[in-house]
Write a protein that holds these residues in place. Sequence first.
Motif, mmCIF file in Angstrom:
data_model
loop_
_atom_site.group_PDB
_atom_site.id
_atom_site.type_symbol
_atom_site.label_atom_id
_atom_site.label_comp_id
_atom_site.label_asym_id
_atom_site.label_seq_id
_atom_site.Cartn_x
_atom_site.Cartn_y
_atom_site.Cartn_z
ATOM 1 N N LEU A 93 0.855 -1.188 0.000
ATOM 2 C CA LEU A 93 0.000 0.000 0.000
ATOM 3 C C LEU A 93 0.885 1.230 0.000
ATOM 4 O O LEU A 93 1.907 1.264 0.704
ATOM 5 C CB LEU A 93 -0.917 0.030 1.227
ATOM 6 N N VAL A 94 0.502 2.238 -0.767
ATOM 7 C CA VAL A 94 1.215 3.519 -0.787
ATOM 8 C C VAL A 94 0.169 4.618 -0.605
ATOM 9 O O VAL A 94 -0.760 4.738 -1.410
ATOM 10 C CB VAL A 94 1.994 3.727 -2.096
ATOM 11 N N LEU A 98 4.533 10.558 2.660
ATOM 12 C CA LEU A 98 4.359 9.313 1.920
ATOM 13 C C LEU A 98 4.485 8.138 2.878
ATOM 14 O O LEU A 98 5.404 8.097 3.710
ATOM 15 C CB LEU A 98 5.410 9.201 0.818
ATOM 16 N N ILE A 99 3.539 7.184 2.774
ATOM 17 C CA ILE A 99 3.546 5.966 3.584
ATOM 18 C C ILE A 99 3.604 4.782 2.631
ATOM 19 O O ILE A 99 2.747 4.634 1.759
ATOM 20 C CB ILE A 99 2.306 5.867 4.488
ATOM 21 N N ILE A 100 4.616 3.939 2.797
ATOM 22 C CA ILE A 100 4.762 2.710 2.021
ATOM 23 C C ILE A 100 4.736 1.554 3.008
ATOM 24 O O ILE A 100 5.595 1.461 3.891
ATOM 25 C CB ILE A 100 6.064 2.705 1.208
ATOM 26 N N ALA A 101 3.715 0.674 2.888
ATOM 27 C CA ALA A 101 3.543 -0.466 3.791
ATOM 28 C C ALA A 101 3.452 -1.733 2.969
ATOM 29 O O ALA A 101 2.807 -1.763 1.914
ATOM 30 C CB ALA A 101 2.292 -0.288 4.637
ATOM 31 N N ALA A 160 2.846 -6.373 11.938
ATOM 32 C CA ALA A 160 4.081 -6.955 11.390
ATOM 33 C C ALA A 160 4.321 -6.484 9.959
ATOM 34 O O ALA A 160 4.674 -7.282 9.074
ATOM 35 C CB ALA A 160 4.043 -8.474 11.458
ATOM 36 N N LEU A 161 4.150 -5.193 9.723
ATOM 37 C CA LEU A 161 4.373 -4.625 8.403
ATOM 38 C C LEU A 161 5.781 -4.067 8.308
ATOM 39 O O LEU A 161 6.388 -3.667 9.314
ATOM 40 C CB LEU A 161 3.353 -3.520 8.110
ATOM 41 N N THR A 162 6.296 -4.019 7.117
ATOM 42 C CA THR A 162 7.571 -3.361 6.835
ATOM 43 C C THR A 162 7.311 -2.213 5.863
ATOM 44 O O THR A 162 6.384 -2.265 5.058
ATOM 45 C CB THR A 162 8.581 -4.341 6.222
ATOM 46 N N GLY A 163 8.136 -1.189 5.963
ATOM 47 C CA GLY A 163 7.954 -0.031 5.093
ATOM 48 C C GLY A 163 8.585 1.196 5.697
ATOM 49 O O GLY A 163 9.470 1.118 6.560
ATOM 50 N N ILE A 164 8.118 2.360 5.258
ATOM 51 C CA ILE A 164 8.718 3.619 5.698
ATOM 52 C C ILE A 164 7.681 4.721 5.610
ATOM 53 O O ILE A 164 6.730 4.641 4.815
ATOM 54 C CB ILE A 164 9.949 3.965 4.820
#
Length: 491
Positions: A347-348, A384-387, A371-375
């Motif tokens: 998801l972005v 900006l959210i990247i999951a 337990a998500l990874t991203g920034i």
Amino acid sequence: MDRHGSPGLGPRNDAGSRVQKPESASDKAAKLAALKARVSAAIGTTKAKGGLNVGLHPALEDIGQWKPGNNKSNDTRAGSSSRPRNDGGRPPPKQKTLDLSGPSLDEIKSNPYYDANLGAPSVKPRQTRQLVFNQKGKYIQQANALRRQAALEALKKKIAAGTRKVGIDEDKDVEKSFLIDAPPEIEWWDEGLINGKNYDDIDDPMAIKIDTEDTIITRYIQHPVPIEPPQDKNVPAPKPMYLTPAEQAKLRRQRRMGDLKEEQAKIRLGLIPAPPPKVKKGNLMRVLGEEAVKDPTAVEARVNREIAERHAKHVETNEERKLTKEQKHEKLAANQEKDAAKGLHMLVFKINSLANGQHRYKININADQQALTGIVIMHPKQNLIIAEGGERSIMQYKKLLENRINWTENLASREKDAQNDGLKQWLKAETENGDLKDLAENQCKLIFEGEIKSRAFRKWGSKVCETDSEAREVLSKSKMENFWNLAKSTR
């Protein structure tokens, strides 16, 4: 009285100047010759010029030369003296001059050490350099030009720094990121079927390698190893048929009846002891009979005690089945790992402002729980959210960002954030005047959703970036900089 030599250089023989013993004529002539030789050596061959290329004074031009016409003036001046000459009317003796000229060419060639290959160095006459005076204000103009150039360079640097901070120069390369490369001249799967590096000779039968000996097409059939389709592991398990309440009750009765018959069979065979009668207040008189009539109080107390024991055993059994805190975490982690093994999703999201501290907290804590990874890229203009994670975790996180969080709500900063001097002003809930910022136009948009092959991030984190170049540099490590350009182009 006559004087020997040129006027003004020899000693005078009059009565007024004769203080010492008079010298002889030969001594006078020798001194005069030595003096002329010194003058001639100093003057050299440049009689017409003096030092620094300046002409000699006219009175010094005839020094070192004897002129006959000078005797008359000498005799006239000498005649005024009170003592007559005593030279008998003889001419003055011939003076010897010092020869300062170098050896002749014949003498040089007769020298046994002379080398004809070595030419004598040519002496170039010294050129007179004219005096050139600088115009008034020349160096002042040069200094002013240097100052203007330095000021212009400083202005260029200031404009470039401001441009990088605002991100104007970064927007110029946004369109380049969406350019598609030109197709190749020939596809890789056609390279072995055509002679050449392009499709120009495709109409020529001789250029096509299909029926030739070196063709890659043969009569043999290759059976590749079957691979399980990747989408099959994402297929959900089949759900059981839906039953009405009456059908569910019927199935329950049948299951319990089968368990009861099995237990009765074990009791008949003596495998297990017969259970005590289950006495309740409703069947008290029927089960106990005479005992209940004789002492109803004791029977009632016994029945209440058995009921309490059965309830306590039921509660104890439920407590034993419950999982501990550590077991719950292990079970949740195992389920999340199974969910991620079925397929990864991404998801972005683009968020206008993250000034509310509670929004940042919910974003990070829920990503950790799922337990998500991203920034999370925090920027003055856009966030900006990247999951990335399993399907169920991504679905829960999507509900959080789209439904559960009110992005237009703004609350005062906590004491910890208010005392944090390192927190940027655009990340604080209050303005510089202390008023709450208006987040009425704040919104969260989903700009990308889809499946991915593998994770691009190892863990969940956040980064504060004040310029577009910093954001792109952070995302370039995971090859996700294209999402920043997509977010900038989304309105």
